[in-house]
Design a protein around this motif. Sequence first.
Motif, PDB file in Angstrom:
ATOM      1  N   GLY A 277       0.744  -0.748  -0.211  1.00 19.41           N
ATOM      2  CA  GLY A 277       0.074  -0.415  -0.211  1.00 19.41           C
ATOM      3  C   GLY A 277       0.685   1.424  -0.169  1.00 19.41           C
ATOM      4  N   ILE A 278       0.482   2.262   0.602  1.00 22.17           N
ATOM      5  CA  ILE A 278       0.694   3.731   0.131  1.00 22.17           C
ATOM      6  C   ILE A 278       1.928   3.906   1.628  1.00 22.17           C
ATOM      7  CG2 ILE A 278       0.744   6.591   0.452  1.00 22.17           C
ATOM      8  CD1 ILE A 278      -1.967   5.551  -1.124  1.00 22.17           C
ATOM      9  N   PRO A 279       3.336   3.917   1.328  1.00 21.08           N
ATOM     10  CA  PRO A 279       3.620   4.212   2.593  1.00 21.08           C
ATOM     11  C   PRO A 279       2.846   5.744   3.405  1.00 21.08           C
ATOM     12  CG  PRO A 279       5.673   4.137   1.102  1.00 21.08           C
ATOM     13  CD  PRO A 279       3.719   4.206   0.204  1.00 21.08           C
ATOM     14  N   ASP A 280       3.339   5.300   5.614  1.00 23.26           N
ATOM     15  CA  ASP A 280       2.992   6.503   5.602  1.00 23.26           C
ATOM     16  C   ASP A 280       4.008   6.785   6.499  1.00 23.26           C
ATOM     17  OD1 ASP A 280       1.706   7.608   6.819  1.00 23.26           O
ATOM     18  OD2 ASP A 280      -0.601   6.715   7.792  1.00 23.26           O
ATOM     19  N   ASP A 281       4.631   7.899   6.518  1.00 19.54           N
ATOM     20  CA  ASP A 281       5.476   8.538   7.468  1.00 19.54           C
ATOM     21  C   ASP A 281       5.074   9.026   8.834  1.00 19.54           C
ATOM     22  OD1 ASP A 281       4.505  11.012   6.648  1.00 19.54           O
ATOM     23  OD2 ASP A 281       6.650  11.339   4.927  1.00 19.54           O
ATOM     24  N   ARG A 282       3.776   9.544   9.362  1.00 17.15           N
ATOM     25  CA  ARG A 282       3.895   9.770  10.158  1.00 17.15           C
ATOM     26  C   ARG A 282       3.440   8.617  11.064  1.00 17.15           C
ATOM     27  NH1 ARG A 282      -2.329  11.110   7.761  1.00 17.15           N
ATOM     28  NH2 ARG A 282      -1.603   9.998   6.688  1.00 17.15           N
ATOM     29  N   PHE A 283       4.027   6.931  11.102  1.00 20.40           N
ATOM     30  CA  PHE A 283       4.512   6.244  12.031  1.00 20.40           C
ATOM     31  C   PHE A 283       5.867   5.484  11.899  1.00 20.40           C
ATOM     32  CE2 PHE A 283      -0.220   5.941  12.028  1.00 20.40           C
ATOM     33  CZ  PHE A 283      -0.957   6.033  13.022  1.00 20.40           C
ATOM     34  N   PRO A 284       6.392   4.830  12.634  1.00 20.33           N
ATOM     35  CA  PRO A 284       8.271   5.220  12.372  1.00 20.33           C
ATOM     36  C   PRO A 284       7.593   3.837  11.304  1.00 20.33           C
ATOM     37  CG  PRO A 284       7.113   4.406  14.731  1.00 20.33           C
ATOM     38  CD  PRO A 284       6.433   5.378  14.045  1.00 20.33           C
ATOM     39  N   ALA A 285       9.200   3.242  11.023  1.00 20.20           N
ATOM     40  CA  ALA A 285       9.218   2.200   9.955  1.00 20.20           C
ATOM     41  C   ALA A 285       8.912   0.826  11.283  1.00 20.20           C
ATOM     42  CB  ALA A 285      10.659   2.307   9.712  1.00 20.20           C
ATOM     43  N   ASP A 286       9.522   1.266  12.442  1.00 20.67           N
ATOM     44  CA  ASP A 286       8.905  -0.359  13.087  1.00 20.67           C
ATOM     45  C   ASP A 286       7.437  -0.789  13.904  1.00 20.67           C
ATOM     46  OD1 ASP A 286       9.269   1.837  14.405  1.00 20.67           O
ATOM     47  OD2 ASP A 286      10.796   0.439  16.970  1.00 20.67           O
ATOM     48  N   THR A 287       6.812   0.242  13.676  1.00 25.65           N
ATOM     49  CA  THR A 287       5.442  -0.329  13.497  1.00 25.65           C
ATOM     50  C   THR A 287       4.958  -1.439  13.913  1.00 25.65           C
ATOM     51  OG1 THR A 287       5.209   2.040  13.213  1.00 25.65           O
ATOM     52  CG2 THR A 287       3.319   0.838  13.978  1.00 25.65           C
ATOM     53  N   ARG A 288       4.030  -1.626  14.549  1.00 25.07           N
ATOM     54  CA  ARG A 288       3.743  -3.224  14.388  1.00 25.07           C
ATOM     55  C   ARG A 288       1.928  -2.789  14.879  1.00 25.07           C
ATOM     56  NH1 ARG A 288       7.724  -7.111  17.941  1.00 25.07           N
ATOM     57  NH2 ARG A 288       9.824  -6.716  16.963  1.00 25.07           N
ATOM     58  N   HIS A 289       1.368  -4.386  14.554  1.00 25.89           N
ATOM     59  CA  HIS A 289      -0.161  -3.447  13.987  1.00 25.89           C
ATOM     60  C   HIS A 289      -0.866  -4.654  14.619  1.00 25.89           C
ATOM     61  CE1 HIS A 289       2.077  -1.880  11.124  1.00 25.89           C
ATOM     62  NE2 HIS A 289       1.011  -1.040  11.245  1.00 25.89           N
ATOM     63  N   LYS A 300     -24.004   3.101  25.874  1.00 26.89           N
ATOM     64  CA  LYS A 300     -22.481   3.653  25.387  1.00 26.89           C
ATOM     65  C   LYS A 300     -21.529   3.117  24.741  1.00 26.89           C
ATOM     66  CE  LYS A 300     -24.113   7.073  29.966  1.00 26.89           C
ATOM     67  NZ  LYS A 300     -23.086   7.046  31.125  1.00 26.89           N
ATOM     68  N   GLY A 301     -21.732   2.313  24.562  1.00 25.29           N
ATOM     69  CA  GLY A 301     -20.094   1.601  23.796  1.00 25.29           C
ATOM     70  C   GLY A 301     -18.784   1.833  24.262  1.00 25.29           C
ATOM     71  N   LEU A 302     -19.170   1.674  25.691  1.00 31.73           N
ATOM     72  CA  LEU A 302     -17.502   1.425  26.514  1.00 31.73           C
ATOM     73  C   LEU A 302     -16.540  -0.294  26.545  1.00 31.73           C
ATOM     74  CD1 LEU A 302     -19.075   2.454  29.708  1.00 31.73           C
ATOM     75  CD2 LEU A 302     -17.878   4.395  28.393  1.00 31.73           C
ATOM     76  N   PRO A 303     -15.056   0.477  26.749  1.00 29.30           N
ATOM     77  CA  PRO A 303     -15.262  -0.551  26.659  1.00 29.30           C
ATOM     78  C   PRO A 303     -14.871  -2.193  27.542  1.00 29.30           C
ATOM     79  CG  PRO A 303     -13.430   0.735  27.364  1.00 29.30           C
ATOM     80  CD  PRO A 303     -14.655   1.725  27.142  1.00 29.30           C
ATOM     81  N   GLY A 304     -15.195  -3.490  26.780  1.00 27.36           N
ATOM     82  CA  GLY A 304     -15.342  -4.399  28.312  1.00 27.36           C
ATOM     83  C   GLY A 304     -15.053  -5.593  27.387  1.00 27.36           C
ATOM     84  N   PRO A 305     -14.645  -6.753  27.617  1.00 28.92           N
ATOM     85  CA  PRO A 305     -13.985  -8.265  27.489  1.00 28.92           C
ATOM     86  C   PRO A 305     -13.009  -7.900  26.289  1.00 28.92           C
ATOM     87  CG  PRO A 305     -15.667  -8.598  28.243  1.00 28.92           C
ATOM     88  CD  PRO A 305     -15.688  -7.674  27.899  1.00 28.92           C
ATOM     89  N   ILE A 306     -11.989  -8.265  26.287  1.00 34.15           N
ATOM     90  CA  ILE A 306     -11.447  -8.388  24.394  1.00 34.15           C
ATOM     91  C   ILE A 306     -11.468  -9.585  24.233  1.00 34.15           C
ATOM     92  CG2 ILE A 306      -9.049  -8.600  23.382  1.00 34.15           C
ATOM     93  CD1 ILE A 306      -8.287  -5.972  24.908  1.00 34.15           C
ATOM     94  N   LEU A 307     -12.374 -10.046  22.896  1.00 35.12           N
ATOM     95  CA  LEU A 307     -12.099 -11.934  22.329  1.00 35.12           C
ATOM     96  C   LEU A 307     -11.421 -12.031  22.360  1.00 35.12           C
ATOM     97  CD1 LEU A 307     -16.044 -10.764  21.036  1.00 35.12           C
ATOM     98  CD2 LEU A 307     -15.431 -11.514  23.694  1.00 35.12           C
ATOM     99  N   ALA A 308     -10.652 -11.858  21.409  1.00 32.37           N
ATOM    100  CA  ALA A 308      -9.544 -11.848  20.279  1.00 32.37           C
ATOM    101  C   ALA A 308      -7.895 -10.650  19.580  1.00 32.37           C
ATOM    102  CB  ALA A 308     -10.182 -12.598  18.898  1.00 32.37           C
ATOM    103  N   ALA A 309      -7.425 -10.980  19.898  1.00 33.99           N
ATOM    104  CA  ALA A 309      -6.582 -10.587  19.141  1.00 33.99           C
ATOM    105  C   ALA A 309      -4.954 -10.661  18.344  1.00 33.99           C
ATOM    106  CB  ALA A 309      -4.420  -9.793  20.513  1.00 33.99           C
ATOM    107  N   ILE A 310      -5.669 -10.546  17.013  1.00 27.14           N
ATOM    108  CA  ILE A 310      -5.133 -10.663  15.679  1.00 27.14           C
ATOM    109  C   ILE A 310      -3.434  -9.987  15.006  1.00 27.14           C
ATOM    110  CG2 ILE A 310      -5.199 -11.432  13.952  1.00 27.14           C
ATOM    111  CD1 ILE A 310      -8.188 -11.124  14.955  1.00 27.14           C
ATOM    112  N   GLY A 311      -2.479 -10.128  15.713  1.00 23.90           N
ATOM    113  CA  GLY A 311      -1.815  -9.928  14.758  1.00 23.90           C
ATOM    114  C   GLY A 311      -1.163 -10.038  13.880  1.00 23.90           C
ATOM    115  N   LEU A 312      -0.576  -8.673  13.259  1.00 24.66           N
ATOM    116  CA  LEU A 312      -0.234  -8.257  11.609  1.00 24.66           C
ATOM    117  C   LEU A 312       1.089  -8.891  11.084  1.00 24.66           C
ATOM    118  CD1 LEU A 312      -3.974  -5.578  11.172  1.00 24.66           C
ATOM    119  CD2 LEU A 312      -3.813  -8.328  11.475  1.00 24.66           C
ATOM    120  N   ASP A 313       2.061  -8.363  11.969  1.00 22.88           N
ATOM    121  CA  ASP A 313       2.981  -8.700  11.894  1.00 22.88           C
ATOM    122  C   ASP A 313       3.962  -9.468  11.752  1.00 22.88           C
ATOM    123  OD1 ASP A 313       3.447  -4.924  11.784  1.00 22.88           O
ATOM    124  OD2 ASP A 313       2.303  -4.886  13.141  1.00 22.88           O
TER     125      ASP A 313
END
Length: 313
Positions: A277-289, A300-313
């Motif tokens: 995709g298009i490089p985004d220099d607003r985030f450093p090169a070592d940024t993880r997702h 009110k849609g307040l944060p609750g239990p985390i059901l899953a965490a999906i690493g992308l790097d």
Amino acid sequence: MTRMTAGMLGPVLAFCLSGAAFGQSFDPGDVVTESLKTFDDVQAPVIAAPDEPSRTAPTEADRFEEFTRPSFNGFSAGDMPPPPDDLAPNFSPVVVELFTSQGCSSCPPADAMLGRLAQQPDVLPLSFHVDYWDYLGWPDSFARPEFSRRQQGYAKVAGERGVYTPQMIVDGQDTAVAPGPAQLMGLIDANRVSPALVNIQREDTPRGDQVEVLPLSDLGGPVDVLLVRYAPERRVQIEEGENRGRAMTYTNVVLSLNHLADWDGHAPLRLTISPEGIPDDRFPADTRHVILVQREMGPKGLPGPILAAIGLD
């Protein structure tokens, strides 16, 4: 940024980490600037700030002090249980959020603890820096108001009257004031063995990494799909405030937290992730997702239990 609802047809959400997308497009500028939720309806103030810059909670500082010196209950890599060696390729780590501040004198031991947690492959520690201590003389370079609002949201869900630092929240639902290493690992272990509410399937395709999240039971309400960008490690020389003169190392420093989609929790949620995709220099090169799939609590849609965490790097 386009806001989508994953309904009964289970639409495909396609996006690229750098901002370009297949199918549904996401403007990288929108992704960077849109925060999670404003929580404007949260009654202020909910922040327990000290009356004087030098005032801290001695009990919290004393209890966290044990992490900085060797002891039977000391927190070190050697004392921690060995990480699992049979992690499934689609496993979801336990997420540990630390709300911290460069201007908080009670926080350095907790920051060090988070760094040690990062050595465990089935734990994802995330450091959220809050901005409500900035007035003490040292503006936190990583703090963002939406991170403070996230902590306030957790406090409202838990019925707490205020927020504080340091605070650790495990998988969006378990917390303790200044936990000792045994207590913290107990919370992590409890979430490790808790029944999964969603199943994650991943497949490499010519268009990118396809991720499908399937509900295994009634999730109990709407679900927020979030994109977290974080830096693996940052070192900061603090020149003013309560931690003046200290060189601090911070682990998995959250840089941005953005809403991607609403999910009703019934039909499968499908995501297509492309590394191009298009490089985004607003985030450093070592940024993880990482993508967080998290219950929304109440109208009110307040944060609750985390059901899953999906690493992308």
